[in-house]
Design a protein around this motif. Structure first.
Motif, short mmCIF file in Angstrom:
data_model
loop_
_atom_site.label_atom_id
_atom_site.label_comp_id
_atom_site.label_asym_id
_atom_site.label_seq_id
_atom_site.Cartn_x
_atom_site.Cartn_y
_atom_site.Cartn_z
N THR A 15 0.87 -1.17 0.00
CA THR A 15 0.00 0.00 0.00
C THR A 15 0.91 1.21 0.00
O THR A 15 1.67 1.43 0.95
CB THR A 15 -0.92 0.00 1.23
N VAL A 16 0.86 1.98 -1.08
CA VAL A 16 1.75 3.13 -1.27
C VAL A 16 0.99 4.40 -0.90
O VAL A 16 -0.11 4.64 -1.40
CB VAL A 16 2.24 3.20 -2.74
N MET A 22 6.29 3.41 -6.04
CA MET A 22 6.95 2.12 -5.89
C MET A 22 7.41 1.73 -7.29
O MET A 22 6.64 1.79 -8.24
CB MET A 22 5.98 1.07 -5.35
N VAL A 64 10.80 1.55 -2.79
CA VAL A 64 9.51 1.83 -2.17
C VAL A 64 9.70 2.84 -1.05
O VAL A 64 10.60 2.69 -0.23
CB VAL A 64 8.88 0.56 -1.60
N ALA A 67 5.47 2.96 2.43
CA ALA A 67 4.53 1.90 2.07
C ALA A 67 4.31 0.99 3.27
O ALA A 67 5.15 0.91 4.17
CB ALA A 67 5.07 1.10 0.90
#
Length: 76
Positions: A15-16, A22, A64, A67
């Motif tokens: 989940t960004v 990402m 990333v 996140a």
């Protein structure tokens, strides 16, 4: 580095946070100085993912920031 002698499949999901990205990068050298982004997602506050086929002897990494729920899978 993919040292299997054949291509592999990589998948990364998380989940960004909004405003963040990402990416999945590949490079022929270990310092990633010649890296190329092969998949990218951004600005999503829901689970999302990136994936790619990685050729033999190629280096790879996920980039990333901010996140949660990070999952990494390799099909060798």
């Amino acid at each position: 580095q993919n040292t299997t002698g054949r291509p592999i499949s990589i998948g990364v999901s998380a989940t960004v946070s909004n405003g963040k990205t990402m990416s999945l990068l590949v490079s022929p050298n270990s310092d990633m100085s010649a890296s190329v982004t092969v998949d990218r997602t951004s600005d999503i506050n829901d689970p999302t993912g990136v994936s790619a086929i990685i050729p033999n002897n190629i280096y790879y990494k996920a980039s990333v920031a901010n996140a949660s729920g990070l999952l990494w899978a390799e099909l060798r």
